[in-house]
Design an enzyme around this catalytic site. Sequence first.
Site, PDB file in Angstrom:
ATOM      1  N   TYR A  54      -5.789   0.283  -5.207  1.00  0.00           N
ATOM      2  CA  TYR A  54      -6.910   1.151  -5.559  1.00  0.00           C
ATOM      3  C   TYR A  54      -7.368   0.947  -7.003  1.00  0.00           C
ATOM      4  O   TYR A  54      -8.443   1.416  -7.373  1.00  0.00           O
ATOM      5  CB  TYR A  54      -6.542   2.629  -5.390  1.00  0.00           C
ATOM      6  CG  TYR A  54      -6.032   3.033  -4.030  1.00  0.00           C
ATOM      7  CD1 TYR A  54      -6.127   2.192  -2.920  1.00  0.00           C
ATOM      8  CD2 TYR A  54      -5.429   4.269  -3.853  1.00  0.00           C
ATOM      9  CE1 TYR A  54      -5.636   2.579  -1.684  1.00  0.00           C
ATOM     10  CE2 TYR A  54      -4.946   4.667  -2.616  1.00  0.00           C
ATOM     11  CZ  TYR A  54      -5.042   3.818  -1.536  1.00  0.00           C
ATOM     12  OH  TYR A  54      -4.556   4.208  -0.322  1.00  0.00           O
ATOM     13  N   HIS A 112       2.678  -0.977   1.384  1.00  0.00           N
ATOM     14  CA  HIS A 112       1.333  -0.601   1.820  1.00  0.00           C
ATOM     15  C   HIS A 112       1.032  -1.024   3.256  1.00  0.00           C
ATOM     16  O   HIS A 112       0.345  -0.314   3.996  1.00  0.00           O
ATOM     17  CB  HIS A 112       0.300  -1.211   0.863  1.00  0.00           C
ATOM     18  CG  HIS A 112      -0.978  -0.448   0.802  1.00  0.00           C
ATOM     19  ND1 HIS A 112      -1.721  -0.317  -0.342  1.00  0.00           N
ATOM     20  CD2 HIS A 112      -1.670   0.229   1.746  1.00  0.00           C
ATOM     21  CE1 HIS A 112      -2.791   0.419  -0.102  1.00  0.00           C
ATOM     22  NE2 HIS A 112      -2.794   0.755   1.163  1.00  0.00           N
TER      23      HIS A 112
END
Length: 281
Positions: A54, A112
């Site tokens: 991000y 992730h």
Amino acid sequence: MPQLNIHTKYKMNSGFEIPALGFGVYMIPPSATEKAVLEAFKNGYRHVDSAMMYRNEKQCGRAILNSGIDRGQLFFTTKITPTYMGYENAKKAINLSLRESGLDYIDLILIHAPYGGKEARTGTWRALVEAQKAGKVRSIGISNYGVHHLNELEEYIKGGGGGEISVGQYELHPWLDRSDIVKWLRERNVVIEAYAPLARGTRFRDPLALSMAKKYGKSPAQILARWGLQNGFVPLPKSVTPQRIKENADVFDFALSEDDVQKMHTGEYSPTDWDPTVDFD
């Protein structure tokens, strides 16, 4: 189900606690992140979910350190990005996340997604277990793992790899049935987090969401967040708009009936984004 409020926490397999509602920062630009996170704290959130991918770990850390709230009351999550899979790469990623965030420790680090094959996945887990023992991270877990990936990891852990899965994070909402994964995680007391719990706003005009909103006098977003909570998930709604940040946290003054919770299990399988649970061997 026990009474829920903004301060509710769940005990993880690591022994640490995680707040039952989190604030997601996916796709929030770095320039807007610190302000959004501080606004979330103002509205009672104590849990921030970020990731290397991000590119806003630094701003999340700054908000945590500048909030005036005791660090022990705040919960910060990040994730090892697919490009850092494997033992050596993951060790670097963990140290990079600590440096970027400016924090002394990270509450939770997740893998992730199950990229890179078995060796990369188990090597990444090994690095997380070592970081946990070193006090760099308190709890560890996975995101977007299919049941076959979960079985692989469990076999590795039981075979001497060590560590414990504290959290599994997935896209979860009424139009994405992951009952097989949820069952696997629940049987092992793994906390289940729901990203995109509002289906990224794509279902706000769905007849099901609208009818429930009308029945309970709440917004479709609030209905969806509450549905996640009553399923025992940890929803991670995101927004940069102060009014919506507040609205998404204002979900503890009503409860859906058990019939309505079940009615909202549509059985549909419609991810709004990627779906690594089925894309990788």
